[in-house]
Design a protein around this motif. Structure first.
Motif, mmCIF file in Angstrom:
data_model
loop_
_atom_site.group_PDB
_atom_site.id
_atom_site.type_symbol
_atom_site.label_atom_id
_atom_site.label_comp_id
_atom_site.label_asym_id
_atom_site.label_seq_id
_atom_site.Cartn_x
_atom_site.Cartn_y
_atom_site.Cartn_z
ATOM 1 N N VAL A 94 6.884 10.880 -43.275
ATOM 2 C CA VAL A 94 6.246 11.715 -44.295
ATOM 3 C C VAL A 94 5.405 10.820 -45.193
ATOM 4 O O VAL A 94 5.917 9.869 -45.804
ATOM 5 N N VAL A 95 4.119 11.110 -45.272
ATOM 6 C CA VAL A 95 3.231 10.365 -46.170
ATOM 7 C C VAL A 95 3.136 11.148 -47.481
ATOM 8 O O VAL A 95 2.681 12.298 -47.509
ATOM 9 N N GLY A 96 3.596 10.532 -48.543
ATOM 10 C CA GLY A 96 3.600 11.184 -49.843
ATOM 11 C C GLY A 96 4.260 10.294 -50.871
ATOM 12 O O GLY A 96 4.731 9.194 -50.553
ATOM 13 N N SER A 97 4.307 10.764 -52.097
ATOM 14 C CA SER A 97 4.795 9.951 -53.212
ATOM 15 C C SER A 97 6.137 10.453 -53.735
ATOM 16 O O SER A 97 6.379 11.664 -53.793
ATOM 17 N N VAL A 98 6.973 9.517 -54.151
ATOM 18 C CA VAL A 98 8.234 9.896 -54.793
ATOM 19 C C VAL A 98 7.975 10.579 -56.135
ATOM 20 O O VAL A 98 8.855 11.254 -56.673
ATOM 21 N N LEU B 41 9.711 7.903 -46.105
ATOM 22 C CA LEU B 41 8.716 8.454 -47.037
ATOM 23 C C LEU B 41 7.946 7.303 -47.662
ATOM 24 O O LEU B 41 8.558 6.367 -48.203
ATOM 25 N N ASP B 42 6.622 7.355 -47.586
ATOM 26 C CA ASP B 42 5.797 6.298 -48.165
ATOM 27 C C ASP B 42 4.412 6.870 -48.451
ATOM 28 O O ASP B 42 3.996 7.845 -47.811
ATOM 29 N N ILE B 43 3.707 6.252 -49.378
ATOM 30 C CA ILE B 43 2.343 6.715 -49.675
ATOM 31 C C ILE B 43 1.350 6.233 -48.628
ATOM 32 O O ILE B 43 0.212 6.707 -48.601
ATOM 33 N N LEU C 224 -0.890 -8.063 -46.919
ATOM 34 C CA LEU C 224 -1.227 -7.039 -47.916
ATOM 35 C C LEU C 224 -0.327 -5.837 -47.678
ATOM 36 O O LEU C 224 -0.076 -5.472 -46.519
ATOM 37 N N PRO C 225 0.186 -5.211 -48.721
ATOM 38 C CA PRO C 225 0.983 -3.999 -48.537
ATOM 39 C C PRO C 225 0.158 -2.926 -47.825
ATOM 40 O O PRO C 225 -1.057 -2.805 -48.063
ATOM 41 N N PRO C 226 0.772 -2.156 -46.951
ATOM 42 C CA PRO C 226 0.036 -1.115 -46.231
ATOM 43 C C PRO C 226 -0.720 -0.162 -47.146
ATOM 44 O O PRO C 226 -1.792 0.330 -46.785
ATOM 45 N N LYS C 227 -0.189 0.098 -48.336
ATOM 46 C CA LYS C 227 -0.888 1.005 -49.247
ATOM 47 C C LYS C 227 -2.239 0.445 -49.687
ATOM 48 O O LYS C 227 -3.165 1.194 -49.989
ATOM 49 N N GLU C 228 -2.367 -0.893 -49.724
ATOM 50 C CA GLU C 228 -3.649 -1.492 -50.096
ATOM 51 C C GLU C 228 -4.623 -1.464 -48.921
ATOM 52 O O GLU C 228 -5.825 -1.321 -49.101
ATOM 53 N N ILE C 229 -4.098 -1.599 -47.721
ATOM 54 C CA ILE C 229 -4.935 -1.522 -46.525
ATOM 55 C C ILE C 229 -5.435 -0.096 -46.336
ATOM 56 O O ILE C 229 -6.598 0.153 -46.040
ATOM 57 N N ALA C 230 -4.510 0.853 -46.545
ATOM 58 C CA ALA C 230 -4.875 2.261 -46.400
ATOM 59 C C ALA C 230 -5.913 2.686 -47.431
ATOM 60 O O ALA C 230 -6.793 3.486 -47.146
ATOM 61 N N HIS D 67 16.550 4.131 -51.833
ATOM 62 C CA HIS D 67 15.288 4.177 -52.587
ATOM 63 C C HIS D 67 14.710 2.764 -52.721
ATOM 64 O O HIS D 67 15.014 2.039 -53.656
ATOM 65 N N GLY D 68 13.862 2.404 -51.756
ATOM 66 C CA GLY D 68 13.231 1.092 -51.783
ATOM 67 C C GLY D 68 11.787 1.118 -52.222
ATOM 68 O O GLY D 68 11.169 0.065 -52.396
ATOM 69 N N GLY D 69 11.210 2.291 -52.407
ATOM 70 C CA GLY D 69 9.798 2.394 -52.764
ATOM 71 C C GLY D 69 9.551 2.094 -54.230
ATOM 72 O O GLY D 69 10.305 2.532 -55.093
ATOM 73 N N ALA D 70 8.472 1.368 -54.506
ATOM 74 C CA ALA D 70 8.144 1.021 -55.892
ATOM 75 C C ALA D 70 6.780 0.367 -55.947
ATOM 76 O O ALA D 70 6.263 -0.129 -54.938
ATOM 77 N N LEU D 71 6.203 0.336 -57.141
ATOM 78 C CA LEU D 71 5.121 -0.599 -57.422
ATOM 79 C C LEU D 71 5.761 -1.905 -57.873
ATOM 80 O O LEU D 71 6.758 -1.901 -58.605
#
Length: 316
Positions: A40-44, A30-32, A310-316, A63-67
């Protein structure tokens, strides 16, 4: 075991998802941001999404996802609260409803770094194990990670979930966003003395903790390459780190000079990962000695360095 892995497209996730699969687990990422290991593309922070995912046969959560700290320049404080605190709460509540017996949470040594520690002005190196505390964290990243750790401890007590809180040292591939005094590879090599681990080791710690935490309740672990120093050397490290390094690694200065690198003149903090070795049987495979071995053999360095990352979320 069917696992939910958050942050599956991020830097840790790209190492962790393959290691979890290699250990025999089915991984739902799960990742944004999209990624090779993200189903799954989405937010915790989306409570309904998290609830539905966990209810679909997930047996444990990593749970490794974070800002993170660099995101402070990109996102408002509310985004840190939504992701790092509310997102963690959503996952813990879903785990409790599903009757999970384990939960692995990626935290950070950054929350242990107060303004005084950051100032590097002490006459003695801070020896930073799990009991170390020197005041509140210095930024919103540390504040939200500290709050998320508190939620983990609360749910462990209320719902008998075994929770491993992994306070990782540095393992990012990009250059330091605040300190450019040394070239990136030189700085990273130096940090293996006291505050860094490889991304592969960080991932492996999560795999080990998934089973190792069973029967332990809620435990916090500092993760870093094993420091070569003793606590009795902390005053000298703050005064003349190069003399201490020379005692442990007599050829380090020459190896560094051949590459045009500099050893640290002072070291004012040392992360101590001994508890992870004692309770989980985990220790990092990559160390400062590994770096020197690579220099001696003129081999590739045993850590990742990518100034353009760059984190993928910044590229996306």
């Amino acid at each position: 075991m069917k696992l939910l892995l958050t942050g599956s497209s991020g830097w840790l996730g790209r190492f962790l998802a393959p290691q979890l699969r290699a250990a025999g687990h089915e991984v739902v990422g799960l990742d944004i941001a999209p990624g090779a290991d993200t189903q799954v593309v989405g937010s915790v922070a989306d409570r309904a999404l998290v609830s539905d995912l966990v209810a679909d046969g997930v047996e444990a959560i990593v749970h490794g996802g974070a800002l993170h700290k660099p995101d402070i320049a990109r996102y408002p404080k509310q985004a840190f609260i939504d992701t790092n605190i509310t997102g963690t709460l959503n996952l813990l509540e879903a785990a409790a409803r599903a009757g999970h017996d384990r939960f692995v949470f990626t935290s950070t040594t950054s929350l242990m770094v107060s303004d005084r520690v950051r100032a590097d002005a002490s006459t003695e190196a801070f020896w930073m194990d799990e009991e170390f505390y020197d005041g509140p964290p210095r930024n919103i990243y540390g504040v939200t990670k500290q709050a998320a750790e508190g939620l983990c401890r609360l749910f462990a007590e209320e719902h008998a979930i075994n929770i491993a809180i992994l306070r990782t040292g540095r393992f990012f591939p990009e250059d330091d966003d605040t300190d450019r005094a040394l070239a990136g590879e030189n700085m990273k090599a130096n940090e293996f003395l006291n505050r860094r681990l490889s991304a592969a080791d960080a991932a492996r710690a999560h795999v080990v903790a998934l089973d190792g935490v069973l029967g332990q309740g809620c435990e916090t672990f500092v993760l870093s390459a094993p420091p070569p120093f003793a606590r009795t050397e902390t005053a000298e490290l703050a005064r003349d780190a190069r003399a201490v390094i020379a005692r442990h690694f007599p050829d380090a200065a020459d190896l560094y000079a051949a590459r045009g690198w500099q050893l640290p003149a002072t070291i004012t903090r040392v992360y101590d990962p001994a508890k992870a070795q004692r309770l989980l049987g985990f220790s990092c495979e990559t160390s400062f000695a590994s770096v020197l071995d690579a220099l001696r053999g003129e081999r590739d360095l045993p850590f990742d360095h990518d100034p353009a990352y760059l984190p993928p979320k910044e590229i996306a």
